[in-house]
Design an enzyme around this catalytic site. Structure first.
Site, PDB file in Angstrom:
ATOM      1  N   GLY A  12       7.345 -15.523 -23.652  1.00 13.11           N
ATOM      2  CA  GLY A  12       7.150 -14.652 -24.810  1.00 13.11           C
ATOM      3  C   GLY A  12       5.869 -15.051 -25.519  1.00 13.11           C
ATOM      4  O   GLY A  12       5.390 -16.180 -25.352  1.00 13.11           O
ATOM      5  N   GLN A  37      -0.095 -15.905 -32.241  1.00 15.91           N
ATOM      6  CA  GLN A  37      -0.446 -17.040 -31.371  1.00 15.91           C
ATOM      7  C   GLN A  37      -1.823 -16.854 -30.724  1.00 15.91           C
ATOM      8  O   GLN A  37      -2.413 -17.821 -30.245  1.00 15.91           O
ATOM      9  CB  GLN A  37       0.630 -17.256 -30.300  1.00 15.91           C
ATOM     10  N   CYS A  62       7.250 -24.083 -27.217  1.00 14.78           N
ATOM     11  CA  CYS A  62       6.374 -23.097 -27.839  1.00 14.78           C
ATOM     12  C   CYS A  62       4.957 -23.351 -27.360  1.00 14.78           C
ATOM     13  O   CYS A  62       4.492 -24.488 -27.370  1.00 14.78           O
ATOM     14  CB  CYS A  62       6.446 -23.212 -29.363  1.00 14.78           C
ATOM     15  N   LEU A  63       4.282 -22.281 -26.945  1.00 19.76           N
ATOM     16  CA  LEU A  63       2.913 -22.424 -26.449  1.00 19.76           C
ATOM     17  C   LEU A  63       1.972 -22.929 -27.539  1.00 19.76           C
ATOM     18  O   LEU A  63       0.915 -23.455 -27.232  1.00 19.76           O
ATOM     19  CB  LEU A  63       2.411 -21.079 -25.898  1.00 19.76           C
ATOM     20  N   HIS A  98      13.006 -16.484 -31.645  1.00 20.93           N
ATOM     21  CA  HIS A  98      11.848 -17.388 -31.675  1.00 20.93           C
ATOM     22  C   HIS A  98      10.571 -16.593 -31.984  1.00 20.93           C
ATOM     23  O   HIS A  98       9.753 -17.017 -32.814  1.00 20.93           O
ATOM     24  CB  HIS A  98      11.752 -18.101 -30.318  1.00 20.93           C
ATOM     25  N   GLU A  99      10.421 -15.425 -31.341  1.00 20.72           N
ATOM     26  CA  GLU A  99       9.198 -14.636 -31.527  1.00 20.72           C
ATOM     27  C   GLU A  99       9.162 -13.973 -32.904  1.00 20.72           C
ATOM     28  O   GLU A  99       8.102 -13.948 -33.548  1.00 20.72           O
ATOM     29  CB  GLU A  99       9.068 -13.571 -30.427  1.00 20.72           C
ATOM     30  N   HIS A 105       7.939 -16.279 -35.421  1.00 19.43           N
ATOM     31  CA  HIS A 105       6.470 -16.396 -35.465  1.00 19.43           C
ATOM     32  C   HIS A 105       5.866 -15.346 -36.405  1.00 19.43           C
ATOM     33  O   HIS A 105       4.897 -15.621 -37.112  1.00 19.43           O
ATOM     34  CB  HIS A 105       5.865 -16.191 -34.075  1.00 19.43           C
TER      35      HIS A 105
HETATM   36  O1  GNR Z   1       7.460 -19.845 -23.075  1.00 14.38           O
HETATM   37  C1  GNR Z   1       8.309 -20.035 -23.947  1.00 14.38           C
HETATM   38  N1  GNR Z   1       9.534 -20.494 -23.608  1.00 14.38           N
HETATM   39  C2  GNR Z   1      10.603 -20.558 -24.489  1.00 14.38           C
HETATM   40  C3  GNR Z   1      11.714 -21.295 -24.119  1.00 14.38           C
HETATM   41  C4  GNR Z   1      12.818 -21.368 -24.937  1.00 14.38           C
HETATM   42  C5  GNR Z   1      12.818 -20.690 -26.145  1.00 14.38           C
HETATM   43  C6  GNR Z   1      11.716 -19.954 -26.539  1.00 14.38           C
HETATM   44  C7  GNR Z   1      10.618 -19.886 -25.718  1.00 14.38           C
HETATM   45  S1  GNR Z   1       9.240 -18.949 -26.186  1.00 14.38           S
HETATM   46  C8  GNR Z   1       7.956 -19.796 -25.373  1.00 14.38           C
HETATM   47  C9  GNR Z   1       6.626 -19.102 -25.544  1.00 14.38           C
HETATM   48  C10 GNR Z   1       6.263 -19.064 -27.022  1.00 14.38           C
HETATM   49  O2  GNR Z   1       5.811 -19.995 -27.627  1.00 14.38           O
HETATM   50  N2  GNR Z   1       6.509 -17.944 -27.659  1.00 14.38           N
HETATM   51  O3  GNR Z   1       6.270 -17.853 -28.980  1.00 14.38           O
HETATM   52 NI    NI Z   2       6.447 -19.882 -29.762  1.00  9.00          NI
END
Ligand code: GNR
Ligand code: NI
Length: 175
Positions: free
Chosen positions: A46, A51, A98-99, A140-141, A144
């Site tokens: 995601g 980001q 998270c990236l 999670h997204e 952000h």
């Molecule tokens: O690549 C991603 N893997 C992930 C694994 C578990 C819960 C959430 C994520 S999102 C993350 C990519 C990212 O930072 N998205 O904002």
């Molecule tokens: Ni993230």
């Protein structure tokens, strides 16, 4: 298409509240293309627009598993102005990453199911129930988009440790 730079801690822009996408313009479509390229390259499941330093309420996602023959089947999904309409009382725990916080993983507890409303790239409004990894990832997204990171759900001790590590790394890189 173009690869974009992913901003990482301690970049303060990660704390911005992103603005709604008012209209699906060619610029928005280009941004979505670039976000997919950046997300697949990372690789991640995601990506929120902030980001790649664009404070817009826009998310790309692909939760497709590799098929048995090892072919990568792609299931690209776009969420514009997503909203969580309701959340289950039941919680579930996933190890999140998270990236924007590279190479750090911790378990996070969130509602196991959420109902989401969002607009797609054709401007069509959808409502959908999410569960499993989809539920975790969309929460999670959407976090952000509101300047929230998964480390905000950890103990202060763990969060402080992560923040210190990335602040140090940034200082060293600036020397
Ligand atoms: O690549 C991603 N893997 C992930 C694994 C578990 C819960 C959430 C994520 S999102 C993350 C990519 C990212 O930072 N998205 O904002
Ligand atoms: Ni993230």
């Amino acid at each position: 298409m173009a690869l974009k730079e992913i901003i990482i801690l301690p970049d303060k822009r990660l704390r911005l509240v992103s603005k709604p996408v008012e209209k699906i313009t060619p610029e928005i479509r280009k941004l979505v293309d670039d976000m997919f390229e950046t997300m697949y390259d990372a690789p991640g499941i995601g990506l929120a627009a902030i980001q790649v330093a664009e404070p817009l309420r826009l998310i790309t996602m692909d939760l497709a598993k590799k098929s048995e023959d090892g072919e990568t089947n792609r299931e690209p999904r776009v969420f514009i102005n997503p909203e969580i309409l309701s959340s289950s009382e039941e919680l579930s725990t996933y190890e999140e990453g998270c990236l924007s916080i590279p190479e750090y993983y911790e378990e996070v507890e969130r509602p196991a199911r959420v109902r989401v409303r969002y607009t797609d790239l054709d401007g069509k409004l959808h409502e959908e129930d999410a569960e499993g990894l989809f539920a975790t990832c969309i929460q999670h997204e959407i976090d952000h988009l509101n300047g929230v990171l998964f480390i905000d759900y950890l103990s202060k001790l763990k969060r402080d440790r992560v923040n210190k590590k990335f602040e140090k790394a940034a200082k060293r890189a600036a020397e």
